[in-house]
Design a protein around this motif. Structure first.
Motif, PDB file in Angstrom:
ATOM      1  N   SER A   2       0.840  -1.184   0.000  1.00 27.24           N
ATOM      2  CA  SER A   2       0.000   0.000   0.000  1.00 27.24           C
ATOM      3  C   SER A   2       0.880   1.241   0.000  1.00 27.24           C
ATOM      4  O   SER A   2       1.884   1.299   0.679  1.00 27.24           O
ATOM      5  CB  SER A   2      -0.900  -0.003   1.229  1.00 27.24           C
ATOM      6  N   THR A   4       0.953   5.558   0.312  1.00 24.40           N
ATOM      7  CA  THR A   4       0.197   6.711   0.773  1.00 24.40           C
ATOM      8  C   THR A   4       0.637   7.950   0.004  1.00 24.40           C
ATOM      9  O   THR A   4       1.815   8.252  -0.074  1.00 24.40           O
ATOM     10  CB  THR A   4       0.422   6.937   2.279  1.00 24.40           C
ATOM     11  N   GLN A  21     -12.030   3.724  -8.309  1.00 23.14           N
ATOM     12  CA  GLN A  21     -12.478   3.844  -6.929  1.00 23.14           C
ATOM     13  C   GLN A  21     -13.771   3.053  -6.810  1.00 23.14           C
ATOM     14  O   GLN A  21     -14.701   3.245  -7.593  1.00 23.14           O
ATOM     15  CB  GLN A  21     -12.723   5.297  -6.536  1.00 23.14           C
ATOM     16  N   LYS A  84      -3.684   4.181  -1.216  1.00 21.06           N
ATOM     17  CA  LYS A  84      -4.423   4.916  -0.188  1.00 21.06           C
ATOM     18  C   LYS A  84      -4.028   6.386  -0.242  1.00 21.06           C
ATOM     19  O   LYS A  84      -2.858   6.724  -0.220  1.00 21.06           O
ATOM     20  CB  LYS A  84      -4.113   4.341   1.182  1.00 21.06           C
ATOM     21  N   ASP A  87      -7.909   9.121   3.691  1.00 20.82           N
ATOM     22  CA  ASP A  87      -8.733   8.010   4.175  1.00 20.82           C
ATOM     23  C   ASP A  87      -9.450   7.290   3.038  1.00 20.82           C
ATOM     24  O   ASP A  87     -10.210   6.372   3.275  1.00 20.82           O
ATOM     25  CB  ASP A  87      -9.746   8.518   5.209  1.00 20.82           C
ATOM     26  N   GLN A  88      -9.212   7.692   1.804  1.00 20.73           N
ATOM     27  CA  GLN A  88      -9.815   7.056   0.627  1.00 20.73           C
ATOM     28  C   GLN A  88      -8.902   5.969   0.079  1.00 20.73           C
ATOM     29  O   GLN A  88      -7.690   6.112   0.080  1.00 20.73           O
ATOM     30  CB  GLN A  88     -10.069   8.094  -0.471  1.00 20.73           C
ATOM     31  N   GLU A  89      -9.502   4.891  -0.418  1.00 21.42           N
ATOM     32  CA  GLU A  89      -8.712   3.818  -1.018  1.00 21.42           C
ATOM     33  C   GLU A  89      -9.094   3.684  -2.486  1.00 21.42           C
ATOM     34  O   GLU A  89     -10.269   3.652  -2.836  1.00 21.42           O
ATOM     35  CB  GLU A  89      -8.942   2.496  -0.300  1.00 21.42           C
TER      36      GLU A  89
END
Length: 97
Positions: A2, A4, A21, A84, A87-89
């Motif tokens: 992941s 960021t 998304q 990520k 707070d959105q993936e």
């Protein structure tokens, strides 16, 4: 794996990659009944946010992607690379997936 990032706009897919998304499942039915969180599952539907320029074939010619930003697509339950941002993936998939 992941990663960021600070802003989704700083991410540009390469080759045949597609940035999507997942669309959130509705917690309320069409008739107005609210569903409990345990019964609301992740949908396999997503919105295309960005598309790479396309892959190359054996002759070196570019193959245009089959989707465009704004399209709604069905994605596999597993696979892709999660990204990520805050707070959105988001997920990166290959065009053929």
């Amino acid at each position: 794996m992941s990663t960021t990032l600070r802003s989704i706009k700083s991410l540009a897919p390469l080759l045949d990659r597609v940035l999507v998304q997942r669309i959130k499942a509705e917690a309320k039915t069409a008739s107005g009944i609210f569903l409990p969180e345990s019964s609301v599952k992740e949908l396999s539907e997503a919105k295309v946010l960005a598309v790479g320029p396309g892959g190359l074939n054996k002759d070196g010619q570019r193959i245009a992607p089959s989707v465009a930003p704004g399209d709604k697509v069905l994605i596999p339950q597993y696979g892709g690379s999660p990204v990520k941002v805050g707070d959105q993936e988001y997920h990166l998939f290959r065009d053929h997936e």
